[in-house]
Design an enzyme around this catalytic site. Structure first.
Site, short mmCIF file in Angstrom:
data_model
loop_
_atom_site.label_atom_id
_atom_site.label_comp_id
_atom_site.label_asym_id
_atom_site.label_seq_id
_atom_site.Cartn_x
_atom_site.Cartn_y
_atom_site.Cartn_z
N GLY A 10 0.82 -1.20 0.00
CA GLY A 10 0.00 0.00 0.00
C GLY A 10 0.85 1.25 0.00
N GLY A 12 -0.47 4.50 0.21
CA GLY A 12 -1.16 5.67 0.75
C GLY A 12 -0.29 6.30 1.82
N GLY A 13 -0.86 7.22 2.59
CA GLY A 13 -0.08 7.92 3.61
C GLY A 13 0.55 6.98 4.62
CB ALA A 14 -0.76 4.13 6.59
N GLY A 15 1.33 3.68 4.34
CA GLY A 15 2.37 2.83 3.74
C GLY A 15 3.64 3.62 3.45
CG PHE A 114 -12.37 19.33 10.36
CD1 PHE A 114 -11.84 20.25 9.47
CD2 PHE A 114 -12.81 18.11 9.86
CE1 PHE A 114 -11.75 19.96 8.12
CE2 PHE A 114 -12.72 17.81 8.52
CZ PHE A 114 -12.18 18.74 7.64
CD GLN A 234 -16.89 9.12 10.12
OE1 GLN A 234 -15.99 9.46 9.37
NE2 GLN A 234 -16.89 9.42 11.40
CG HIS A 236 -18.33 12.85 5.38
ND1 HIS A 236 -19.04 14.00 5.10
CD2 HIS A 236 -17.09 13.25 5.75
CE1 HIS A 236 -18.25 15.05 5.29
NE2 HIS A 236 -17.06 14.63 5.68
CG LEU A 246 -16.17 13.89 1.54
CD1 LEU A 246 -17.10 12.95 2.27
CD2 LEU A 246 -14.81 13.89 2.18
CD GLU A 249 -16.35 17.16 9.92
OE1 GLU A 249 -16.86 16.04 9.72
OE2 GLU A 249 -15.57 17.39 10.86
NE ARG A 280 -16.31 13.60 9.23
CZ ARG A 280 -15.16 13.37 8.62
NH1 ARG A 280 -14.77 12.13 8.41
NH2 ARG A 280 -14.41 14.36 8.23
CG HIS A 350 -16.05 9.21 4.83
ND1 HIS A 350 -15.55 9.63 3.63
CD2 HIS A 350 -15.29 9.80 5.79
CE1 HIS A 350 -14.53 10.46 3.85
NE2 HIS A 350 -14.35 10.56 5.16
NE ARG A 392 -11.66 8.82 9.87
CZ ARG A 392 -11.68 9.93 9.12
NH1 ARG A 392 -11.17 11.07 9.58
NH2 ARG A 392 -12.20 9.92 7.90
CB SER A 397 -8.31 9.19 8.69
OG SER A 397 -7.63 8.25 7.90
CG LEU A 398 -5.54 12.97 6.28
CD1 LEU A 398 -5.55 14.38 5.68
CD2 LEU A 398 -5.02 11.98 5.25
C1 LIG Z 1 -12.85 11.55 -0.30
C2 LIG Z 1 -12.17 11.35 1.02
C3 LIG Z 1 -11.75 12.46 1.75
C4 LIG Z 1 -11.12 12.30 2.97
N1 LIG Z 1 -10.70 13.41 3.67
C5 LIG Z 1 -10.04 13.24 4.85
C6 LIG Z 1 -9.53 14.36 5.56
O1 LIG Z 1 -9.63 15.51 5.14
N2 LIG Z 1 -8.89 14.13 6.73
C7 LIG Z 1 -8.72 12.88 7.24
O2 LIG Z 1 -8.13 12.74 8.31
N3 LIG Z 1 -9.17 11.80 6.56
C8 LIG Z 1 -9.82 11.96 5.38
N4 LIG Z 1 -10.27 10.84 4.71
C9 LIG Z 1 -9.90 9.51 5.18
C10 LIG Z 1 -8.47 9.20 4.80
O3 LIG Z 1 -8.13 9.89 3.64
C11 LIG Z 1 -8.24 7.71 4.56
O4 LIG Z 1 -8.73 6.97 5.65
C12 LIG Z 1 -6.74 7.45 4.42
O5 LIG Z 1 -6.19 8.28 3.42
C13 LIG Z 1 -6.41 6.01 4.11
O6 LIG Z 1 -5.01 5.93 3.92
P1 LIG Z 1 -4.22 4.56 3.89
O7 LIG Z 1 -2.78 4.88 3.80
O8 LIG Z 1 -4.68 3.70 5.01
O9 LIG Z 1 -4.73 3.86 2.55
P2 LIG Z 1 -5.00 4.41 1.06
O10 LIG Z 1 -4.54 5.79 0.86
O11 LIG Z 1 -6.41 4.08 0.74
O12 LIG Z 1 -4.05 3.49 0.20
C14 LIG Z 1 -4.24 2.09 0.07
C15 LIG Z 1 -3.09 1.53 -0.70
O13 LIG Z 1 -3.17 0.11 -0.66
C16 LIG Z 1 -2.89 -0.41 -1.94
N5 LIG Z 1 -3.54 -1.73 -2.05
C17 LIG Z 1 -4.80 -2.07 -1.64
N6 LIG Z 1 -5.03 -3.37 -1.90
C18 LIG Z 1 -3.90 -3.86 -2.46
C19 LIG Z 1 -3.51 -5.13 -2.95
N7 LIG Z 1 -4.34 -6.20 -2.94
N8 LIG Z 1 -2.26 -5.27 -3.48
C20 LIG Z 1 -1.40 -4.21 -3.54
N9 LIG Z 1 -1.73 -2.99 -3.09
C21 LIG Z 1 -2.96 -2.82 -2.55
C22 LIG Z 1 -3.42 0.63 -2.90
O14 LIG Z 1 -2.77 0.55 -4.15
C23 LIG Z 1 -3.06 1.93 -2.17
O15 LIG Z 1 -1.75 2.31 -2.49
C24 LIG Z 1 -10.91 11.00 3.47
C25 LIG Z 1 -11.31 9.89 2.74
C26 LIG Z 1 -11.96 10.06 1.54
C27 LIG Z 1 -12.42 8.83 0.80
#
Ligand SMILES: Cc1cc2nc3c(=O)[nH]c(=O)nc-3n(C[C@H](O)[C@H](O)[C@H](O)COP(=O)(O)OP(=O)(O)OC[C@H]3O[C@@H](n4cnc5c(N)ncnc54)[C@H](O)[C@@H]3O)c2cc1C
Length: 577
Positions: A10, A12-15, A114, A234, A236, A246, A249, A280, A350, A392, A397-398
């Site tokens: 993954g 995303g931000g966490a990975g 928020f 949740q 939203h 979305l 907020e 929410r 959401h 939440r 989440s961020l």
């Molecule tokens: C529209 C929207 C707006 C938001 N706004 C906010 C905000 O303003 N503030 C806040 O705190 N939170 C917000 N959130 C929530 C927050 O953005 C998410 O919970 C968070 O970004 C999730 O990050 P993550 O790193 O866990 O995963 P993600 O960013 O979802 O990344 C998942 C990763 O996993 C990989 N992956 C998944 N399955 C597989 C697989 N089988 N094999 C290989 N790779 C895989 C994908 O390729 C991707 O890279 C929002 C969410 C949404 C949907």
């Protein structure tokens, strides 16, 4: 066959934050089914919460309390305290890594209001959300991706993780599909972290990207790992009418107001202190009630009725400066300019509060005593530390991605120094290979698209904002039958390279497993708490239910157990705003 000391699933931000830390001591690779910067984190709009106190007085302790209260006291308080204390440093680290935050006139990181964020334990709203216009997640992702490239993290883009290699209670690698060739690649590792995000796609109306299908959670469930607090999902309050896209907020944080068909600011009746900035779950229920009581804009109480989010009084200049993407979405999908007319919105699925249970260092837990696996980690939305409890707060989440992604990465960096590689047996990829061959073998199976739509309808209608035992019991049976039908599905495209149909079928299987588990957990919890609102059990019941659920899926049957909630700091109280 590949070999890396630390593997991150993954981008995303966490990975990415975990990868950055793990790569300080170990050879680290990130696998992602998407091109990294297309991860859902990039869609996050409104902000990242940290008690910097740049605009007005704020304290990490207040942030922690709001998180606990917002989570309706199911939040682990030690995890919330750590989150709010580390948030400050984490935000400054992002700034130092180059994140272009919006600024105050004298150059500090700007902050806005928020939902559920208050001063002095609930007195009044506080400006805690740091933001980069309404593109906060986009900026986080770009910043972290650049840093990872700079630090020689290796990326395997469009690699789909199919299975995890377990040797007893130890994780030693991954089985993956290279999407561009259709070939299986095995990765050996000393430690693996899952950061695969959420699963909003199990609902008909959702803010989530198409890729949010809960793969990581479902893969681990298949290997005997439990999931925690899955019943808490949740909604939203403000998704674009009919689409669910979305509207942050942050609009209400900047002063936007929710109104019903009579033009009333109806939140005055539901949350007199925090009004439109209540948590929410409460606002989603309030909108639901307004619509049910025929005060929606259409006024017919139907599932596609909606209410208004009014930002016209903010003026064009402020909207374009602080919410430019929202203005653009509104023009594109609603055909109106939010400076001229109110936006038509209703609640949208959401965020998953529950997920893969972990300790404070991201290590995955497998029982109610908190015993951890070796070399197996999770962080971000797919994980449950549990910092969000039953609901939440916005911006948390961020923060979680950054704080707990970073902690998990740091722990991995230490762990891989002293660990050996496991022995991935040569035939470890066989089950996945056989499954792919079967899917590609064609034939007249059931239609995956209609099964998906049916699942999304069942979840939306029965396991949504309000729930009751009778409907959920029926939904659970239906989902059980759908899981049977699913086993007959085949792709009608046999090709190997870029076979999107095969991926969609795999993802549907993950969603069905998680929908089934979520329904079972929601049916089991006989109380209302946070986002879990039961018509047949409308009260919170701390005597019987102040505990985390752990759920396993074993041979099609659900097994449940419970885990204690950390309430070491604040005694649970009724939640009023
Ligand atoms: C529209 C929207 C707006 C938001 N706004 C906010 C905000 O303003 N503030 C806040 O705190 N939170 C917000 N959130 C929530 C927050 O953005 C998410 O919970 C968070 O970004 C999730 O990050 P993550 O790193 O866990 O995963 P993600 O960013 O979802 O990344 C998942 C990763 O996993 C990989 N992956 C998944 N399955 C597989 C697989 N089988 N094999 C290989 N790779 C895989 C994908 O390729 C991707 O890279 C929002 C969410 C949404 C949907």
């Amino acid at each position: 066959m590949h070999e890396y000391e630390a593997l991150i699933v993954g981008a995303g931000g966490a990975g990415l934050y975990a990868a950055l830390e793990a790569s300080k001591t170990g050879k680290t690779a990130v696998l992602s089914k998407l091109y990294p910067i297309r991860s859902h984190t990039g869609a996050a709009q409104g902000g990242i919460g940290a008690a910097l106190g740049n605009i007005e007085e704020d304290k990490p302790e207040w942030h922690a309390f709001d998180t606990v209260k917002g989570g309706d006291y199911l939040t682990d308080q030690n995890a919330a305290i750590l989150l709010s204390e580390d948030a400050i440093q984490a935000v400054y680290e992002l700034e130092n890594k180059g994140l272009p935050f919006s600024r105050t006139p004298d150059g500090l990181i700007d902050q806005r209001r928020f939902g559920g964020h208050t001063r002095n334990f609930g007195e009044a709203p506080v400006r805690r959300a740091c933001y980069a216009a309404d593109r906060t997640g986009h900026m986080i992702l770009q910043t972290l991706y650049q840093q990872c490239i700079k630090n020689d993290v290796v990326f395997f883009d469009e690699y789909y993780v199919l299975d995890v290699v377990m040797e007893g209670q130890r994780c030693s690698g991954l089985v993956t599909l290279n999407f561009s060739t259709g070939e299986i690649h095995i990765f050996k590792a000393k430690a693996v972290l899952f950061a695969t995000g959420g699963f909003g796609r199990m609902f008909r109306i959702t803010s989530n990207a198409y890729a949010n299908t809960g793969d990581g959670q479902a893969l681990l469930v298949n290997r005997g790992v439990p999931l925690e607090d899955l019943e808490f999902y949740q909604f939203h309050p403000t998704g674009i009418r009919g689409l669910g896209i979305l509207i942050t907020e942050g609009v209400r944080g900047e002063g936007g107001i929710l109104r019903n068909a009579k033009g009333e600011r109806f939140m005055e009746r539901y949350a007199p202190t925090l009004l439109d900035l209540a948590p929410r779950d409460m606002i989603a229920r309030a909108i639901h009630s307004e619509i049910q009581e025929l005060r929606g804009i259409k006024g017919d109480g139907s599932v596609d009725d909606f209410i208004h989010l009014d930002a016209t009084h903010l003026g064009k200049e402020k909207i374009e400066a602080k919410l430019p993407d929202i203005a653009e979405f509104s023009r594109t999908y609603l055909g109106i300019d939010p400076a001229d007319k109110p936006m038509s919105v209703h609640p949208t699925a959401h965020y998953a509060m529950g997920g893969i249970p972990t300790d404070l260092n991201g290590r995955v837990i497998f029982d109610s005593q908190g015993t951890t696996y070796e070399g197996l980690y999770a962080a971000g939305e797919c994980a449950c530390v549990s910092v969000h409890g039953a609901n939440r707060l916005g911006t948390n989440s961020l923060v979680e991605l950054i704080v707990y992604g970073r902690r998990a990465g740091q722990h991995m960096a230490q762990y891989v120094k002293g660990a050996d590689f496991g022995i991935a047996p040569p035939d470890v990829g066989e089950p996945a290979r056989a499954r792919l061959a079967e899917l590609r073998s064609q034939g007249n199976g059931p239609n995956p698209e209609s099964l998906r739509q049916e699942m999304q309808r069942v979840m939306m209608e029965n396991v949504g904002i309000y729930r009751n035992g009778e409907n959920m019991a029926k939904a659970k049976n239906t989902l059980g039958e759908m899981r049977q039908v699913y086993t007959q599905i085949k792709a009608n495209d046999p090709s190997k390279a870029f076979n999107t149909q095969v991926l969609e079928i795999l993802e549907l299987g993950h969603l069905l497993d998680l929908a089934y588990m979520m329904t079972a957990c929601a049916l089991n919890r006989q109380e209302s708490r946070g986002a879990h609102a039961r018509e047949d059990y409308p009260e919170r019941d701390d005597k019987n239910w102040l505990k985390h659920t752990l759920a396993w899926l074993e041979g099609g049957k659900i097994r449940l157990d419970y885990k204690n909630v950390d309430i070491s700091r604040w005694a649970p109280k009724p939640r009023k705003y």
